[in-house]
Write an enzyme that holds these catalytic residues in place. Sequence first.
Site, PDB file in Angstrom:
ATOM      1  N   HIS A  50       0.808  -1.220   0.000  1.00  0.00           N
ATOM      2  CA  HIS A  50       0.000   0.000   0.000  1.00  0.00           C
ATOM      3  C   HIS A  50       0.843   1.272   0.000  1.00  0.00           C
ATOM      4  O   HIS A  50       0.309   2.352  -0.230  1.00  0.00           O
ATOM      5  CB  HIS A  50      -0.938   0.010   1.212  1.00  0.00           C
ATOM      6  CG  HIS A  50      -1.996  -1.053   1.158  1.00  0.00           C
ATOM      7  ND1 HIS A  50      -2.965  -1.088   0.184  1.00  0.00           N
ATOM      8  CD2 HIS A  50      -2.227  -2.129   1.946  1.00  0.00           C
ATOM      9  CE1 HIS A  50      -3.754  -2.132   0.373  1.00  0.00           C
ATOM     10  NE2 HIS A  50      -3.327  -2.787   1.445  1.00  0.00           N
ATOM     11  N   ARG A  75       7.245  -5.915   3.264  1.00  0.00           N
ATOM     12  CA  ARG A  75       6.019  -6.542   2.772  1.00  0.00           C
ATOM     13  C   ARG A  75       5.963  -6.341   1.268  1.00  0.00           C
ATOM     14  O   ARG A  75       5.851  -5.209   0.780  1.00  0.00           O
ATOM     15  CB  ARG A  75       4.761  -5.959   3.425  1.00  0.00           C
ATOM     16  CG  ARG A  75       3.500  -6.671   2.906  1.00  0.00           C
ATOM     17  CD  ARG A  75       2.265  -6.396   3.724  1.00  0.00           C
ATOM     18  NE  ARG A  75       1.723  -5.064   3.508  1.00  0.00           N
ATOM     19  CZ  ARG A  75       0.526  -4.651   3.946  1.00  0.00           C
ATOM     20  NH1 ARG A  75      -0.228  -5.489   4.644  1.00  0.00           N
ATOM     21  NH2 ARG A  75       0.103  -3.428   3.742  1.00  0.00           N
ATOM     22  N   ASP A  89      17.040 -10.115  -3.427  1.00  0.00           N
ATOM     23  CA  ASP A  89      18.335  -9.736  -3.985  1.00  0.00           C
ATOM     24  C   ASP A  89      18.760  -8.334  -3.542  1.00  0.00           C
ATOM     25  O   ASP A  89      19.955  -8.045  -3.471  1.00  0.00           O
ATOM     26  CB  ASP A  89      18.295  -9.813  -5.515  1.00  0.00           C
ATOM     27  CG  ASP A  89      18.428 -11.236  -6.046  1.00  0.00           C
ATOM     28  OD1 ASP A  89      18.741 -12.139  -5.245  1.00  0.00           O
ATOM     29  OD2 ASP A  89      18.216 -11.446  -7.252  1.00  0.00           O
ATOM     30  N   GLU A 154      -5.552 -12.640   6.214  1.00  0.00           N
ATOM     31  CA  GLU A 154      -6.450 -11.489   6.286  1.00  0.00           C
ATOM     32  C   GLU A 154      -7.753 -11.748   5.549  1.00  0.00           C
ATOM     33  O   GLU A 154      -8.331 -10.842   4.941  1.00  0.00           O
ATOM     34  CB  GLU A 154      -5.749 -10.227   5.771  1.00  0.00           C
ATOM     35  CG  GLU A 154      -4.910 -10.417   4.526  1.00  0.00           C
ATOM     36  CD  GLU A 154      -3.983  -9.257   4.252  1.00  0.00           C
ATOM     37  OE1 GLU A 154      -4.237  -8.139   4.735  1.00  0.00           O
ATOM     38  OE2 GLU A 154      -2.986  -9.453   3.529  1.00  0.00           O
ATOM     39  N   ASP A 180      -8.268  -6.034   6.519  1.00  0.00           N
ATOM     40  CA  ASP A 180      -8.813  -6.808   5.404  1.00  0.00           C
ATOM     41  C   ASP A 180      -9.649  -7.973   5.893  1.00  0.00           C
ATOM     42  O   ASP A 180     -10.611  -8.372   5.225  1.00  0.00           O
ATOM     43  CB  ASP A 180      -7.680  -7.293   4.501  1.00  0.00           C
ATOM     44  CG  ASP A 180      -7.241  -6.220   3.511  1.00  0.00           C
ATOM     45  OD1 ASP A 180      -8.103  -5.700   2.786  1.00  0.00           O
ATOM     46  OD2 ASP A 180      -6.052  -5.897   3.480  1.00  0.00           O
TER      47      ASP A 180
END
Length: 266
Positions: A50, A75, A89, A154, A180
């Site tokens: 988000h 996240r 990476d 969620e 959520d």
Amino acid sequence: MPIRLTPTLRSRLESAHRPLAGMWVCSASPLVAEICAGSGLDWLLIDMEHGPNGLGSVLAQLQAVAAYPITPVVRVPSDDSTVIKQVLDLGAQSILVPMVSSAEHAANVVAAAHYPPLGRRGVGSALARSARWNRIPDYLTSAADHVSVFVQIESVEGVEAAAEIAAVSGVDGVFVGPSDLAASMGLLGRQTHPDVVSAVRTTFAAVRSAGKPVGVNAFDPATARAYLADGAAFVLVGADVAMLARGSEQLVADFAGTSPGFRESY
């Protein structure tokens, strides 16, 4: 002298004697991330789902917080294996994958995060910060020690499958997202509704029965303390952008319009 990588969130949780408190970094700002990293909190969540983050801004934030004794977690925006590979990476050692609702889904996430034979992560460590450009001895064979994978439950389906998700080999912990989850229960915006809280607690019990740590997002202090009492091992209790928004609003409440001469004193 060999370069050493920092402990993962899995390692931090294994050695912790208390729940770990953290906050979101959603601003995509390395400066803000560094300010938060020096706060004394245990962990930070750099958000690509988000927050307005791309690979470049995530890299800059990981570099900015590296000097501090805090554990960064990224996240990722989805379970896309290419994005997971790229974020790892960059040097992210702990990732959180949103919207995981089944054991099969969790197994696919784990596979994306690990090299063969454990998974299918593409090999490019010689070119990447993850292995410090091959300055980490035997990174390819020890990479699993340097990567931890957390999945986010969620949804109603995720709650129902929580025990099976947590039991997947390579899932190092589960994080519950009440916002959520509330939406999936038809309770949009009501994450402290009793039914949502009950579903969160059900998830806690299922995950802990599988022997894995469980965490949760809870900005309200009373809710956060209640979830800690219920067994949450790690929590997110604030966000950089939310703190700035509420703090600036408090300045307005304290000063703007309350003192006739305040605006003229600039």
